[in-house]
Write an enzyme that holds these catalytic residues in place. Structure first.
Site, mmCIF file in Angstrom:
data_model
loop_
_atom_site.group_PDB
_atom_site.id
_atom_site.type_symbol
_atom_site.label_atom_id
_atom_site.label_comp_id
_atom_site.label_asym_id
_atom_site.label_seq_id
_atom_site.Cartn_x
_atom_site.Cartn_y
_atom_site.Cartn_z
ATOM 1 N N HIS A 5 0.718 -1.195 0.103
ATOM 2 C CA HIS A 5 -0.078 -0.001 0.209
ATOM 3 C C HIS A 5 0.760 1.040 0.113
ATOM 4 O O HIS A 5 2.146 1.220 0.620
ATOM 5 C CB HIS A 5 -1.073 -0.026 1.256
ATOM 6 C CG HIS A 5 -1.409 1.259 1.458
ATOM 7 N ND1 HIS A 5 -2.649 1.645 0.871
ATOM 8 C CD2 HIS A 5 -1.284 2.372 2.257
ATOM 9 C CE1 HIS A 5 -2.908 2.930 1.173
ATOM 10 N NE2 HIS A 5 -2.108 3.480 2.140
ATOM 11 N N CYS A 73 -3.852 1.905 -5.152
ATOM 12 C CA CYS A 73 -3.482 2.725 -4.303
ATOM 13 C C CYS A 73 -2.059 3.533 -5.003
ATOM 14 O O CYS A 73 -1.444 4.617 -4.762
ATOM 15 C CB CYS A 73 -3.268 2.530 -2.868
ATOM 16 S SG CYS A 73 -2.090 1.203 -2.450
#
Length: 134
Positions: A5, A73
């Site tokens: 992430h 992301c």
């Protein structure tokens, strides 16, 4: 290792893509503590300019447009940093899905994921609005 992430910390907040564009106090979201932090520079853009940019691009970053390998992301972080600093995030982050897909296990996982994503897309009811939680 993994497909990690990423978020962008600016103006005292972490901005990230998760079911739409989100912001929180740094490291106070579902991703938890950062494994690595990479200082990329200081922006000359104001927070108001950045929020206007996020409002403009929000329709591109809705939950229904998420794709683990191609629109995630990391891609959002890259777009945000390009706006803030005029440069991309490090290519070892954005290039990670290609590296994974080039392996036999990666191509097997990609096929499984594509089937799963197709089934989810068929059951998704779009609202027609971009999600933005700043």
């Amino acid at each position: 290792d993994g497909i990690w992430h990423t978020g962008v910390v600016a103006y005292g907040y972490e901005y990230y893509y998760g079911g739409g564009i989100q912001s929180s106090m740094p490291e106070c979201n579902q991703a938890g503590q950062a494994v690595q932090k990479i200082p990329l520079g200081r922006t000359t853009k104001t927070q108001e300019e950045f929020h206007a940019f996020l409002q403009q691009v929000a329709p591109q970053w809705t939950a229904d447009k998420y794709h683990l390998l191609h629109h995630n992301c990391n891609n959002f972080s890259d777009a945000a940093v390009n706006f803030l600093l005029g440069k991309p995030i490090p290519s070892f982050i954005t290039g990670l899905p290609s590296q994974v897909l080039s392996t036999p296990l990666g191509s097997m996982i990609a096929g499984y994921y594509e089937n799963m994503a197709k089934n989810q897309a068929n059951s998704f009811v779009p609202t027609g609005q971009g999600n933005l939680n700043l």
